[in-house]
Design a protein around this motif. Sequence first.
Motif, PDB file in Angstrom:
ATOM      1  N   GLY A  53      -5.336  19.522   8.075  1.00  0.00           N
ATOM      2  CA  GLY A  53      -6.647  19.606   8.718  1.00  0.00           C
ATOM      3  C   GLY A  53      -7.808  19.305   7.793  1.00  0.00           C
ATOM      4  O   GLY A  53      -8.859  18.835   8.233  1.00  0.00           O
ATOM      5  N   GLY A  54      -7.652  19.598   6.505  1.00  0.00           N
ATOM      6  CA  GLY A  54      -8.766  19.371   5.583  1.00  0.00           C
ATOM      7  C   GLY A  54      -9.945  20.263   5.904  1.00  0.00           C
ATOM      8  O   GLY A  54      -9.809  21.352   6.455  1.00  0.00           O
ATOM      9  N   MET A  55     -11.153  19.773   5.607  1.00  0.00           N
ATOM     10  CA  MET A  55     -12.365  20.560   5.843  1.00  0.00           C
ATOM     11  C   MET A  55     -12.763  20.589   7.316  1.00  0.00           C
ATOM     12  O   MET A  55     -13.240  21.600   7.827  1.00  0.00           O
ATOM     13  CB  MET A  55     -13.513  19.979   5.015  1.00  0.00           C
ATOM     14  CG  MET A  55     -13.319  20.097   3.512  1.00  0.00           C
ATOM     15  SD  MET A  55     -13.360  21.814   2.930  1.00  0.00           S
ATOM     16  CE  MET A  55     -15.068  22.228   3.255  1.00  0.00           C
ATOM     17  N   ALA A  56     -12.559  19.460   8.033  1.00  0.00           N
ATOM     18  CA  ALA A  56     -13.071  19.352   9.405  1.00  0.00           C
ATOM     19  C   ALA A  56     -12.025  19.596  10.476  1.00  0.00           C
ATOM     20  O   ALA A  56     -12.369  19.848  11.629  1.00  0.00           O
ATOM     21  CB  ALA A  56     -13.707  17.977   9.613  1.00  0.00           C
ATOM     22  N   GLY A  57     -10.764  19.518  10.142  1.00  0.00           N
ATOM     23  CA  GLY A  57      -9.717  19.856  11.098  1.00  0.00           C
ATOM     24  C   GLY A  57      -9.225  18.698  11.947  1.00  0.00           C
ATOM     25  O   GLY A  57      -9.757  17.585  11.919  1.00  0.00           O
ATOM     26  N   LEU A  58      -8.188  19.004  12.727  1.00  0.00           N
ATOM     27  CA  LEU A  58      -7.559  18.043  13.621  1.00  0.00           C
ATOM     28  C   LEU A  58      -7.623  18.561  15.053  1.00  0.00           C
ATOM     29  O   LEU A  58      -7.504  19.758  15.284  1.00  0.00           O
ATOM     30  CB  LEU A  58      -6.092  17.817  13.241  1.00  0.00           C
ATOM     31  CG  LEU A  58      -5.786  17.440  11.792  1.00  0.00           C
ATOM     32  CD1 LEU A  58      -4.273  17.346  11.594  1.00  0.00           C
ATOM     33  CD2 LEU A  58      -6.450  16.141  11.412  1.00  0.00           C
ATOM     34  N   VAL A  59      -7.803  17.645  15.996  1.00  0.00           N
ATOM     35  CA  VAL A  59      -7.813  17.990  17.419  1.00  0.00           C
ATOM     36  C   VAL A  59      -6.867  17.050  18.148  1.00  0.00           C
ATOM     37  O   VAL A  59      -6.946  15.824  17.980  1.00  0.00           O
ATOM     38  CB  VAL A  59      -9.227  17.864  18.025  1.00  0.00           C
ATOM     39  CG1 VAL A  59      -9.177  18.135  19.535  1.00  0.00           C
ATOM     40  CG2 VAL A  59     -10.198  18.810  17.345  1.00  0.00           C
ATOM     41  N   VAL A  60      -5.971  17.601  18.944  1.00  0.00           N
ATOM     42  CA  VAL A  60      -5.136  16.786  19.825  1.00  0.00           C
ATOM     43  C   VAL A  60      -5.301  17.349  21.227  1.00  0.00           C
ATOM     44  O   VAL A  60      -5.180  18.549  21.441  1.00  0.00           O
ATOM     45  CB  VAL A  60      -3.663  16.772  19.360  1.00  0.00           C
ATOM     46  CG1 VAL A  60      -3.082  18.177  19.256  1.00  0.00           C
ATOM     47  CG2 VAL A  60      -2.817  15.904  20.281  1.00  0.00           C
ATOM     48  N   ARG A  61      -5.569  16.465  22.198  1.00  0.00           N
ATOM     49  CA  ARG A  61      -5.908  16.935  23.540  1.00  0.00           C
ATOM     50  C   ARG A  61      -5.649  15.840  24.561  1.00  0.00           C
ATOM     51  O   ARG A  61      -5.391  14.682  24.219  1.00  0.00           O
ATOM     52  CB  ARG A  61      -7.382  17.351  23.600  1.00  0.00           C
ATOM     53  CG  ARG A  61      -8.364  16.227  23.234  1.00  0.00           C
ATOM     54  CD  ARG A  61      -9.800  16.661  23.413  1.00  0.00           C
ATOM     55  NE  ARG A  61     -10.775  15.686  22.952  1.00  0.00           N
ATOM     56  CZ  ARG A  61     -11.158  14.615  23.628  1.00  0.00           C
ATOM     57  NH1 ARG A  61     -10.624  14.363  24.823  1.00  0.00           N
ATOM     58  NH2 ARG A  61     -12.067  13.784  23.142  1.00  0.00           N
ATOM     59  N   HIS A  62      -5.749  16.225  25.821  1.00  0.00           N
ATOM     60  CA  HIS A  62      -5.743  15.276  26.926  1.00  0.00           C
ATOM     61  C   HIS A  62      -7.194  14.850  27.185  1.00  0.00           C
ATOM     62  O   HIS A  62      -8.128  15.428  26.615  1.00  0.00           O
ATOM     63  CB  HIS A  62      -5.123  15.913  28.160  1.00  0.00           C
ATOM     64  CG  HIS A  62      -3.694  16.321  27.968  1.00  0.00           C
ATOM     65  ND1 HIS A  62      -2.701  15.421  27.599  1.00  0.00           N
ATOM     66  CD2 HIS A  62      -3.076  17.536  28.067  1.00  0.00           C
ATOM     67  CE1 HIS A  62      -1.554  16.053  27.507  1.00  0.00           C
ATOM     68  NE2 HIS A  62      -1.742  17.339  27.776  1.00  0.00           N
ATOM     69  N   PRO A  63      -7.423  13.836  28.042  1.00  0.00           N
ATOM     70  CA  PRO A  63      -8.802  13.384  28.287  1.00  0.00           C
ATOM     71  C   PRO A  63      -9.697  14.517  28.784  1.00  0.00           C
ATOM     72  O   PRO A  63      -9.282  15.359  29.577  1.00  0.00           O
ATOM     73  CB  PRO A  63      -8.637  12.302  29.359  1.00  0.00           C
ATOM     74  CG  PRO A  63      -7.226  11.830  29.216  1.00  0.00           C
ATOM     75  CD  PRO A  63      -6.433  13.028  28.786  1.00  0.00           C
ATOM     76  N   ASN A  64     -10.948  14.514  28.290  1.00  0.00           N
ATOM     77  CA  ASN A  64     -11.911  15.489  28.787  1.00  0.00           C
ATOM     78  C   ASN A  64     -12.518  15.000  30.097  1.00  0.00           C
ATOM     79  O   ASN A  64     -12.151  13.931  30.613  1.00  0.00           O
ATOM     80  CB  ASN A  64     -12.989  15.795  27.737  1.00  0.00           C
ATOM     81  CG  ASN A  64     -13.760  14.551  27.319  1.00  0.00           C
ATOM     82  OD1 ASN A  64     -13.910  13.599  28.097  1.00  0.00           O
ATOM     83  ND2 ASN A  64     -14.259  14.550  26.093  1.00  0.00           N
ATOM     84  N   ARG A  65     -13.463  15.745  30.640  1.00  0.00           N
ATOM     85  CA  ARG A  65     -14.008  15.416  31.960  1.00  0.00           C
ATOM     86  C   ARG A  65     -14.683  14.051  31.977  1.00  0.00           C
ATOM     87  O   ARG A  65     -14.496  13.248  32.888  1.00  0.00           O
ATOM     88  CB  ARG A  65     -14.997  16.505  32.378  1.00  0.00           C
ATOM     89  CG  ARG A  65     -15.491  16.368  33.814  1.00  0.00           C
ATOM     90  CD  ARG A  65     -16.322  17.573  34.202  1.00  0.00           C
ATOM     91  NE  ARG A  65     -15.549  18.811  34.082  1.00  0.00           N
ATOM     92  CZ  ARG A  65     -16.070  20.019  34.293  1.00  0.00           C
ATOM     93  NH1 ARG A  65     -17.354  20.155  34.615  1.00  0.00           N
ATOM     94  NH2 ARG A  65     -15.322  21.094  34.176  1.00  0.00           N
ATOM     95  N   ARG A  66     -15.456  13.759  30.941  1.00  0.00           N
ATOM     96  CA  ARG A  66     -16.158  12.464  30.887  1.00  0.00           C
ATOM     97  C   ARG A  66     -15.165  11.312  30.763  1.00  0.00           C
ATOM     98  O   ARG A  66     -15.284  10.302  31.461  1.00  0.00           O
ATOM     99  CB  ARG A  66     -17.126  12.458  29.709  1.00  0.00           C
ATOM    100  CG  ARG A  66     -17.884  11.143  29.544  1.00  0.00           C
ATOM    101  CD  ARG A  66     -18.848  11.221  28.391  1.00  0.00           C
ATOM    102  NE  ARG A  66     -18.170  11.550  27.142  1.00  0.00           N
ATOM    103  CZ  ARG A  66     -17.541  10.621  26.382  1.00  0.00           C
ATOM    104  NH1 ARG A  66     -17.501   9.358  26.763  1.00  0.00           N
ATOM    105  NH2 ARG A  66     -16.978  10.986  25.259  1.00  0.00           N
ATOM    106  N   GLU A  67     -14.177  11.469  29.896  1.00  0.00           N
ATOM    107  CA  GLU A  67     -13.171  10.416  29.728  1.00  0.00           C
ATOM    108  C   GLU A  67     -12.349  10.227  30.992  1.00  0.00           C
ATOM    109  O   GLU A  67     -11.995   9.105  31.366  1.00  0.00           O
ATOM    110  CB  GLU A  67     -12.258  10.765  28.552  1.00  0.00           C
ATOM    111  CG  GLU A  67     -12.977  10.733  27.203  1.00  0.00           C
ATOM    112  CD  GLU A  67     -12.214  11.489  26.119  1.00  0.00           C
ATOM    113  OE1 GLU A  67     -12.480  11.231  24.938  1.00  0.00           O
ATOM    114  OE2 GLU A  67     -11.363  12.342  26.467  1.00  0.00           O
TER     115      GLU A  67
END
Length: 205
Positions: free
Chosen positions: A180-194
Motif C-alpha cells: 500500500g505504501g503511503m497512499a494505499g491501494l483500492v480495488v472495487r467495482h464501478p461507482n455510481r458515476r462510472e
Amino acid sequence: MTAQPPETSPHTVPPGEIRASHDDREAVVEQLRDAAAEGRIDLDELDARLEAALKSKTRGELAVLTADLPSPEPPESEPPLVVKGGMSGASRGPGRWEVPGHVIAHGGLGGVKLDFTRVECRRTEIVVEAYGEMAGVTIVIPDAWAADTGGVDPGLGGLTDKTTPGRLPGTPLIRLTGAGGMAGLVVRHPNRRERRKLLSDPGRP
C-alpha cells in the motif's frame, strides 16, 4: 523386520475422481474449440464434446474428452505491463485495452487507475502487482469478476477492498499483490458515476 506398506487414507481420492472446477471445464472447452479450428474434430463432434465437458463432474471425465488430442502448448512468456503514476498520474481504461497476465502499477506522485470494466479478457487469472507509494493505485473491475487480495502488504496507506466475493464462471480473478505504501491501494467495482457511463453508452470503446 518386514517393512509394512504405508496405510492408505480413507479420504484419498484418485486424481481422475477429483471434482472438476469451472476453470478445469473452461480449459477443456478452449482446447476442444482449438482442435476444431485446426480440423482435428468436426463440428458435430465438437458440439457433443462441448456438451459433455460442461456436464463433467470430475477431471477424469474431462480427460477422456481430450485424450486423442495433442496437449496444448504452453503460452509464450510475455513481459508485464508497467504503469507508472509519475508526477501527473497514469491510467488504463475505461476503454478497451490489451490485458496481459501480469500488470505492475506504481502510484508515484500522481497515482494510477486501472479500469477493467470494458475489457474483453479470456484469461482465468490476472496478477496485478501494485505499489501505492505517495498517490495510491485504484483498480476497478466488473461486477462479475472477483479479487484475491491476500498477497498485499497494506503498509501505512492500507488496502480498501470493496469487491464482492461472487465470481461468474469464465471470468478472470484479479490476484492482487504488492504494498500500500503511503497512499494505499483500492480495488472495487464501478461507482455510481462510472456505472451511469457504462449504462448510458455500453458500446463505447
